[in-house]
Design a protein around this motif. Structure first.
Motif, PDB file in Angstrom:
ATOM      1  N   MET A   1      -4.713  -6.300   6.814  1.00 43.07           N
ATOM      2  CA  MET A   1      -5.087  -5.822   8.146  1.00 43.07           C
ATOM      3  C   MET A   1      -5.231  -4.304   8.197  1.00 43.07           C
ATOM      4  O   MET A   1      -5.414  -3.733   9.275  1.00 43.07           O
ATOM      5  N   GLY A   2      -5.157  -3.663   7.019  1.00 39.65           N
ATOM      6  CA  GLY A   2      -5.424  -2.236   6.950  1.00 39.65           C
ATOM      7  C   GLY A   2      -4.194  -1.395   6.646  1.00 39.65           C
ATOM      8  O   GLY A   2      -3.055  -1.847   6.742  1.00 39.65           O
ATOM      9  N   VAL A   3      -4.455  -0.148   6.273  1.00 37.50           N
ATOM     10  CA  VAL A   3      -3.391   0.811   5.959  1.00 37.50           C
ATOM     11  C   VAL A   3      -2.760   1.297   7.254  1.00 37.50           C
ATOM     12  O   VAL A   3      -3.454   1.694   8.195  1.00 37.50           O
ATOM     13  N   ILE A   4      -1.432   1.260   7.307  1.00 38.18           N
ATOM     14  CA  ILE A   4      -0.732   1.742   8.503  1.00 38.18           C
ATOM     15  C   ILE A   4       0.059   3.019   8.232  1.00 38.18           C
ATOM     16  O   ILE A   4       0.488   3.690   9.175  1.00 38.18           O
ATOM     17  N   PHE A   5       0.237   3.356   6.940  1.00 34.38           N
ATOM     18  CA  PHE A   5       0.898   4.614   6.596  1.00 34.38           C
ATOM     19  C   PHE A   5       0.620   4.914   5.129  1.00 34.38           C
ATOM     20  O   PHE A   5       0.574   4.006   4.304  1.00 34.38           O
ATOM     21  N   ALA A   6       0.477   6.204   4.805  1.00 33.65           N
ATOM     22  CA  ALA A   6       0.270   6.600   3.415  1.00 33.65           C
ATOM     23  C   ALA A   6       0.801   8.006   3.202  1.00 33.65           C
ATOM     24  O   ALA A   6       0.638   8.886   4.055  1.00 33.65           O
ATOM     25  N   ASP A   7       1.462   8.213   2.070  1.00 33.30           N
ATOM     26  CA  ASP A   7       1.836   9.544   1.607  1.00 33.30           C
ATOM     27  C   ASP A   7       1.903   9.495   0.088  1.00 33.30           C
ATOM     28  O   ASP A   7       1.389   8.563  -0.531  1.00 33.30           O
ATOM     29  N   ASP A   8       2.531  10.481  -0.539  1.00 36.03           N
ATOM     30  CA  ASP A   8       2.555  10.531  -2.002  1.00 36.03           C
ATOM     31  C   ASP A   8       3.417   9.426  -2.608  1.00 36.03           C
ATOM     32  O   ASP A   8       3.271   9.106  -3.792  1.00 36.03           O
ATOM     33  N   TYR A   9       4.299   8.839  -1.814  1.00 34.12           N
ATOM     34  CA  TYR A   9       5.207   7.815  -2.329  1.00 34.12           C
ATOM     35  C   TYR A   9       4.625   6.408  -2.202  1.00 34.12           C
ATOM     36  O   TYR A   9       4.798   5.577  -3.089  1.00 34.12           O
ATOM     37  N   CYS A  10       3.949   6.149  -1.093  1.00 28.52           N
ATOM     38  CA  CYS A  10       3.526   4.778  -0.829  1.00 28.52           C
ATOM     39  C   CYS A  10       2.238   4.738  -0.024  1.00 28.52           C
ATOM     40  O   CYS A  10       1.872   5.712   0.646  1.00 28.52           O
ATOM     41  N   THR A  11       1.548   3.615  -0.116  1.00 30.79           N
ATOM     42  CA  THR A  11       0.424   3.295   0.766  1.00 30.79           C
ATOM     43  C   THR A  11       0.727   1.922   1.343  1.00 30.79           C
ATOM     44  O   THR A  11       0.668   0.914   0.634  1.00 30.79           O
ATOM     45  N   LEU A  12       1.077   1.896   2.617  1.00 29.70           N
ATOM     46  CA  LEU A  12       1.554   0.675   3.245  1.00 29.70           C
ATOM     47  C   LEU A  12       0.438  -0.017   4.024  1.00 29.70           C
ATOM     48  O   LEU A  12      -0.285   0.620   4.788  1.00 29.70           O
ATOM     49  N   HIS A  13       0.327  -1.313   3.807  1.00 34.95           N
ATOM     50  CA  HIS A  13      -0.642  -2.140   4.501  1.00 34.95           C
ATOM     51  C   HIS A  13       0.082  -3.120   5.411  1.00 34.95           C
ATOM     52  O   HIS A  13       1.151  -3.653   5.059  1.00 34.95           O
ATOM     53  N   LEU A  14      -0.500  -3.394   6.557  1.00 34.94           N
ATOM     54  CA  LEU A  14      -0.055  -4.504   7.388  1.00 34.94           C
ATOM     55  C   LEU A  14      -0.818  -5.740   6.923  1.00 34.94           C
ATOM     56  O   LEU A  14      -2.037  -5.722   6.802  1.00 34.94           O
ATOM     57  N   VAL A  15      -0.081  -6.804   6.642  1.00 34.63           N
ATOM     58  CA  VAL A  15      -0.712  -8.059   6.231  1.00 34.63           C
ATOM     59  C   VAL A  15      -0.245  -9.169   7.160  1.00 34.63           C
ATOM     60  O   VAL A  15       0.837  -9.093   7.757  1.00 34.63           O
ATOM     61  N   GLY A  16      -1.061 -10.196   7.304  1.00 31.41           N
ATOM     62  CA  GLY A  16      -0.707 -11.280   8.204  1.00 31.41           C
ATOM     63  C   GLY A  16      -1.294 -12.605   7.775  1.00 31.41           C
ATOM     64  O   GLY A  16      -2.313 -12.641   7.069  1.00 31.41           O
ATOM     65  N   LYS A  17      -0.654 -13.681   8.221  1.00 32.30           N
ATOM     66  CA  LYS A  17      -1.127 -15.024   7.892  1.00 32.30           C
ATOM     67  C   LYS A  17      -0.875 -15.941   9.082  1.00 32.30           C
ATOM     68  O   LYS A  17       0.211 -15.922   9.685  1.00 32.30           O
ATOM     69  N   GLY A  18      -1.889 -16.714   9.440  1.00 33.67           N
ATOM     70  CA  GLY A  18      -1.722 -17.690  10.501  1.00 33.67           C
ATOM     71  C   GLY A  18      -0.841 -18.843  10.064  1.00 33.67           C
ATOM     72  O   GLY A  18      -0.899 -19.284   8.917  1.00 33.67           O
ATOM     73  N   LEU A  19      -0.046 -19.343  10.978  1.00 32.23           N
ATOM     74  CA  LEU A  19       0.880 -20.418  10.663  1.00 32.23           C
ATOM     75  C   LEU A  19       0.418 -21.738  11.281  1.00 32.23           C
ATOM     76  O   LEU A  19       1.030 -22.755  11.111  1.00 32.23           O
TER      77      LEU A  19
END
Length: 247
Positions: free
Chosen positions: A229-247
């Protein structure tokens, strides 16, 4: 040096240990602690997606659990170095025995963290009880009952991170463990998804692209049918993505 320590209550069993460690440095550092469990605005302001966040002098961010070595550097006015934890992970899904994570076996989940103690496990238990659940996730066990992996969740409305929140959304707080030989995380994740089906409409998670902290790597979630669902935060340590799945 000023040190701000932000933490998500006792969601991680190491949080209590880190708070106690900080007390030993009160006379050497200007320490401020912030529990974000009920302060969603502060978590958003700090762009916090980890169970803890340490900020030195208001600018330098650190994500790994605190240690004496880290605090000794900070007490000397030095900015410690920090490298992301990027282990080699196998895509070979292995399934042994999967069981619900409840108060009766919570010590198993606490054992996934190094130096877990009865005290910090009790702190995590008290936190989870406050969330009003009976099952907190699922654990993956070997033939002797030893921990191989696990997946834990909270209702999204109880999560202070800057994520979409509503009554039909659950959030994967923690998923563990895997190694270079086997994927032990998929089995408890699938069990959790099955358990949540009918109670929630989707399960969200925050994943690093390459590392496993706070969760990940991203390829693991994509293999398991999650949508990036896209990048929600990034810096030199990490690039964080929000991910999701329908149940």
């Amino acid at each position: 040096m000023k040190l701000d320590f932000y933490y998500f209550s006792y969601q991680c069993p190491l949080n209590g240990d880190m708070l106690r460690l900080l007390e030993l440095y009160r006379d050497r550092l200007d320490i401020h602690t912030h529990d974000i469990a009920n302060d969603f605005a502060l978590a958003r302001e700090q762009r916090m997606f980890f169970p803890t966040l340490t900020v030195l002098d208001g600018t330098r961010r650190y994500y790994a659990p605190l240690s004496n070595t880290f605090l000794e550097h900070a007490a000397r006015g030095e900015y410690p170095a920090e490298q992301p934890y990027v282990p080699q992970l196998s895509p070979d899904v292995t399934t042994c025995r999967v069981a619900p994570l409840t108060m009766e076996n919570l010590a198993l989940a606490c054992g996934c963290c190094e130096h877990a103690t009865a005290e910090n496990c009790a702190e995590k238990a008290a936190f989870l009880k406050s969330c009003g659940q009976e099952i907190y996730g699922f654990v993956h066990l070997d033939e002797r009952g030893g921990l191989l992996g696990g997946a834990e969740y909270l209702p999204s409305l109880r999560v202070p991170y800057d994520i979409p929140r509503d009554e039909k959304t659950a959030f994967l707080t923690c998923i563990y463990l895997s190694n270079a030989a086997h994927d032990y995380k998929t089995a408890p994740l699938r069990a959790l998804e099955n358990h949540l089906h009918g109670k929630y409409e989707r399960l969200l998670a925050v994943s690093d692209e390459r590392g496993v902290f706070p969760n990940g790597d991203l390829d693991f979630f994509l293999r398991n049918g999650y949508r990036d669902m896209g990048v929600i935060f990034a810096d030199d340590y990490c690039t964080l993505h929000l991910v999701g799945k329908g149940l």
